[in-house]
Scaffold this motif. Structure first.
Motif, short mmCIF file in Angstrom:
data_model
loop_
_atom_site.label_atom_id
_atom_site.label_comp_id
_atom_site.label_asym_id
_atom_site.label_seq_id
_atom_site.Cartn_x
_atom_site.Cartn_y
_atom_site.Cartn_z
N LYS A 1 98.28 79.23 132.32
CA LYS A 1 98.03 80.70 131.73
C LYS A 1 99.02 81.01 131.03
CE LYS A 1 100.80 82.52 135.90
NZ LYS A 1 100.48 83.51 137.01
N ALA B 1 100.96 86.36 131.49
CA ALA B 1 99.41 86.95 132.04
C ALA B 1 99.72 87.51 133.52
CB ALA B 1 98.68 85.61 132.19
N VAL C 1 96.87 84.10 140.97
CA VAL C 1 96.08 83.12 140.86
C VAL C 1 95.34 82.84 142.19
CG1 VAL C 1 94.86 81.39 139.64
CG2 VAL C 1 96.67 82.45 138.78
N ASP D 1 95.15 77.29 138.67
CA ASP D 1 95.52 76.88 137.09
C ASP D 1 96.58 75.91 137.36
OD1 ASP D 1 97.62 78.44 138.27
OD2 ASP D 1 98.00 79.43 136.46
#
Length: 124
Positions: A12, A16, A20, A35
């Motif tokens: 990522k 960001a 996640v 991720d």
């Protein structure tokens, strides 16, 4: 402080979203951020290779294509290294971001077009 990896082992951008969703590791069962997990897409035949010929002989249809099993698998980093899905790379090799080259099957040179095969079958 020295950075070991470009994105700290994540997929990522640096500024960001905060969290996640997590996925389960296939081998260890650990919860891993999606991720960060090592992802593999597995395509396998539903029937094992030893039983394919038996099924084809017993099948009523001549050209029945056996269905395949499609599955996306996630591994934690430690489990992927342990089960040899990925390898540890040197500092210089870590900078290489392109995937390794895939090996393709060798093509058979003696294959004839279908219409030539039909002609040879009718002549003989």
């Amino acid at each position: 402080m020295v950075k070991k990896r470009r994105a700290n082992g994540r997929n990522k951008p640096p500024h960001a979203r905060g969290h996640v969703k997590r996925v389960f590791c296939e081998s260890s069962g650990a919860l891993v951020p999606k991720d960060k997990a090592v992802k593999r897409f597995i395509v396998r035949n539903i029937v094992e290779s030893a039983a394919i010929r038996d099924l084809q002989e017993a099948c009523v249809y001549d050209t029945y294509a056996l269905p395949k099993l499609y599955r996306k698998v996630y591994y934690s980093i430690s489990a992927a290294i342990h089960s040899k899905v990925v390898r540890v790379r040197s500092r210089e090799a870590r900078r290489i971001r392109e995937p390794p080259k895939r090996f393709s099957r060798p093509q058979q040179q003696d294959k004839k077009p279908v219409d030539q095969q039909m002609k040879t079958m009718t002549v003989s």
